[in-house]
Design an enzyme around this catalytic site. Sequence first.
Site, PDB file in Angstrom:
ATOM      1  N   ASP A 425       0.911  -1.145  -0.096  1.00 52.63           N
ATOM      2  CA  ASP A 425      -0.257  -0.170  -0.316  1.00 52.63           C
ATOM      3  C   ASP A 425       0.608   1.447  -0.349  1.00 52.63           C
ATOM      4  O   ASP A 425       2.203   1.539   1.269  1.00 52.63           O
ATOM      5  CB  ASP A 425      -0.564  -0.309   1.046  1.00 52.63           C
ATOM      6  CG  ASP A 425      -1.205   1.466   0.897  1.00 52.63           C
ATOM      7  OD1 ASP A 425      -2.785   1.359   0.123  1.00 52.63           O
ATOM      8  OD2 ASP A 425      -1.985   1.540   2.245  1.00 52.63           O
ATOM      9  N   GLU A 481       1.704  -0.571  -5.349  1.00 51.47           N
ATOM     10  CA  GLU A 481       0.768   0.742  -5.158  1.00 51.47           C
ATOM     11  C   GLU A 481       1.665   2.133  -5.634  1.00 51.47           C
ATOM     12  O   GLU A 481       2.147   2.290  -4.950  1.00 51.47           O
ATOM     13  CB  GLU A 481       0.018   0.993  -4.429  1.00 51.47           C
ATOM     14  CG  GLU A 481      -1.604   2.022  -3.955  1.00 51.47           C
ATOM     15  CD  GLU A 481      -1.825   2.517  -3.279  1.00 51.47           C
ATOM     16  OE1 GLU A 481      -3.194   2.818  -3.517  1.00 51.47           O
ATOM     17  OE2 GLU A 481      -1.637   2.051  -2.404  1.00 51.47           O
TER      18      GLU A 481
END
Length: 798
Positions: A425, A481
Site C-alpha cells: 500500500d 501501489e
Amino acid sequence: MEQLTTCTSSLLYYAPKLHSCRSSWRFHFNGSKILDQTHKPTLSWRMNPNSQSLVVKAKDGGGGAELDSAALVVDTPKLRGFQVLKGNPTPFGATAREGGVNFAVYSGNAVSATLCLFTLSDLEENRVSEEISLDPKTNKSGNVWHVFLKGDFDNMLYGYKFDGKLSPEKGHYYDYSRIVLDPYAKAVIRRGDFGTLGPDGDCWPQMACAVPSSNSKFDWEGDLPLKYPQKDLIIYEMHVRGFTRHESSRTEFPGTYRGVVEKLDHLKELGINCIELMPCNEFNELEYFSYNSVLGDYKVNYWGYSTVSYFSPMIRYSSAGVSNCGYDAINEVKLLIREAHKRGIEVIMDVVFNHTAEGNENGPILSFRGADNSVYYMLAPKGEFYNYSGCGNTFNCNHPIVRQFIVDCLRYWVTEMHVDGFRFDLASIMTRGSSLWDAVNVYGNPIEGDLLTTGTPLSSPPLIDMISNDPILRGVKLIAEAWDTGGLYQVGKFPHWGVWSEWNGKYRDIVRQFIKGTDGFSGAFAECLCGSPNLYQEGGRKPWNSINFVCAHDGFTLADLVSYNKKHNLANGEDNNDGENHNNSWNCGQEGEFVSISVKKLRKRQMRNFFLCLMVSQGVPMIYMGDEYGHTKGGNNNTYCHDNYINYFRWDKKEDSSSDFFRFCCLMTKFRQDCESLGLHDFPTAERLQWHGHAPRTPDWSEKSRFVAFSLMDSVKGEIYIAFNTSHLAVTISLPERPGHRWEPLVDTSKPAPYDFLSSDLPGRDIAIQQYAHFLDANIYPMLSYSSIILLLSPAEE
C-alpha cells in the site's frame, strides 16, 4: 547458582518500579526507619534468582559514607520460578530456545527497559503479573535490550516498558507508565471478538504479545509454493470478513479465515488462481468507533489500513479468537493458505508499511513510538511527523533498523505462513529518504553532493534493493501501489530490479474513459490492451509487470461505475466531503438504482465491456470482490468505515437467477486461460497482432475515434478478432479476409444473456450462430453502440 546481576542507581529511581509490582516489597535498614528522600542514598544491588532476594549496599548521598552493607534487604516477590539470564541480542522478538525464551527488542534512546509478563486473566484485569527490569550493563548490546528467561510460559503474554526523555521536539515519546508491544510479536491479543469494546467501553484496552508456545504446531500436509508465472495470474481482491459475514453465506464460521475456506470453491468456479487479501495484520477496528446517525450503527476501521502489529495476523478475523493466546488464530490463517493452495489458488497479502496506527503527536503510544519514535517514524528537525501517508505519520522505511524490520517481517510471512507475495500500500513511501538521511548512515561512507533531505525520492532505495535481491523475497510476487498522498506518482517508474509489478492506475483511468465514450483515448486504450508498453517496455519490464484493474476496494464498484456520475457518501457521516471526486464514471443516462429498463440494459452491457477488456488485455487482471455479480455500494466510493451490508459479499445476489453477469465472468476468465496469446511473457509485435478500424488494417487513432479493433494470432484458438465500439452510434464493420475460413461469433456484449457468450454447452447455440450467417457470409458484422465482440476464425464449410 545462577550468575548474579549487578548495577548501580538511585533507590528513589527503583522504588516506584518495585512498588508497582503486585506483590509487596519490604525495606529493612538495621531496624531503623526506611530510607527516604532526605537521605538520597545511592546503592548497588544484586539479585539471586534462586533466593528471589535483592541485597543492597548503600552509601549516604551527602557525605558518601558507606552504610552497613548488610543493612538494606529487599525481599522480592516470587516469580513463578523464572530464572533470569543475560540473553542474546538476536534474533529480535521472543524466541523459544531449549529451556526457555529469549527476548530481544531495539530501543536506542531508552535509558531503561522492563519486560512485563501477563497471564491472560491478569491482562483482562489490567494487571501486570511480573516485571523484570533489564540491566543495561548485562542485558543490553548496542541498542538492543535482551534477556533469557527459564520457566513456565504456558498462556503467558508480554510487553515492554521503556523509560527515557519525554521530549516530542526531539522526537522522543518515552512514558514509563505505558506498556508497549514488541514490534516483532507473532501474535497480539486483547479483545477476541470483532467490534466488541474493551472494559468500560475502552476502544484501546491494553494489548499484549503472546510468548512462543510449543502447543501451536500446524500440519502443512506437504504444502509447497505454487510459483505460478505471474503472467498467468487472475487476481481477486478480497476482504476476509466481508466475504462471508452476510447471513446469506450460510457458512459455519462467517466473517473469518475459516469462512473463506468454506467458499474457496466459488473462486475456483470463477477462474481465480490468486487471492489478494486486504490487510490481515493486526489492526484496531475500533479506531474510528463513533455513532453514525445516518445508518444508526457505529463507524469502525473496516478496511484495516492502520497496522498495529506487522507480524501478527488479525486475531479477530479468526473463529478461534484469543484462545491459546492467539496461536490458534495463526493456525487458522495457515489453514486458509494451505486449502487455497490445494485448489490451485495463491495467496498474496496487502501490507501497509507506509504508516501505522499510532498517528501523529496526538495518537496512541502502542509499540514503535514507545520503543523508539525517532527511529521508526519520519520526523522533521523539531520532531513534527511527516505525513506522506495522509494518516498522520510516515514509517521511516529506509532507516537501517526499519528496513531490516520490514525484510524480516516479509520473510516470516513467506517462510512461516507460506504466503505467495505482497501488495504494498502506498509503496512510493518506501522509496523516500529516511529521517537524517545521509550517505554515511546508509552506505557507511560519504558521497560527494549527497545533500538529500528527508522524504526525497531515491533512485535506488535501500529497502527496495534489499527486498528485490533477498534470496527468499525475490522469488515471490511483489506488487507496488506506486503512489502516495504526498504527490509522488511512480506508475511506470517505480524502482523495480526486474521483479516489481505495479497497480496500473493509468490503465484504470484510460479504460474507464474510453469505454464510457470519451474522445481522445483510442490510442491510449490500445496501449492498455498491449500491457502498457509505453510505461514498462523502456525500463526493461514486461506486460506482467502491469496489474490491470478497473475497480478496487477504494472507489466505485463495477456496478456503481456504470450507475453513478457522482459519489454518494452521506452514509459515512462526513457530509459527502470524503472520497474521490474524479471517478471517470457514467450512469448511462440516469442516476441511481431506480431507472428505466433501457438504462439497466445499457449498464449490463457496459459491465460486460469492462470485464471483457480486462480479460483480453496483456498484463495481469485483478477483479474486486463482488464485481462478479454486480455488487453495489449505493454509489459510496469510500466505504472504509462500514461493517455492514454495504461492504458484505451478497451470496443471495450472486445465486439469484437474474445475476447472469456471473456466468459471463466465469466464461471470460476461462477463455483467457485457454488462450495462449492473452497472457504473453513479452509485448505483442506485428507478427502476432494487427490493428483494424471499421475496415481491416485501417485503425483510426484520431481524436474523435471511439472504435478499436485488433486480430491476434493464438496457437490454441487460431486467430481471434476483438473489437470495441464505444460510440453512441451503431456501426457495421468489415472483417479481415481469410480465404478458406470464416469468422464465427463467440462474444457480443450487446446480446441478452445467455447469448452474450455462445459457449459450447449453450442450448440453441447453433441457431444463434445461424442468425449471424448472412452477415458473416459477407465478411461483415453489425455492432451496436457501446458494445464489444470476440470472433474466432474457423475453416469454411463447403
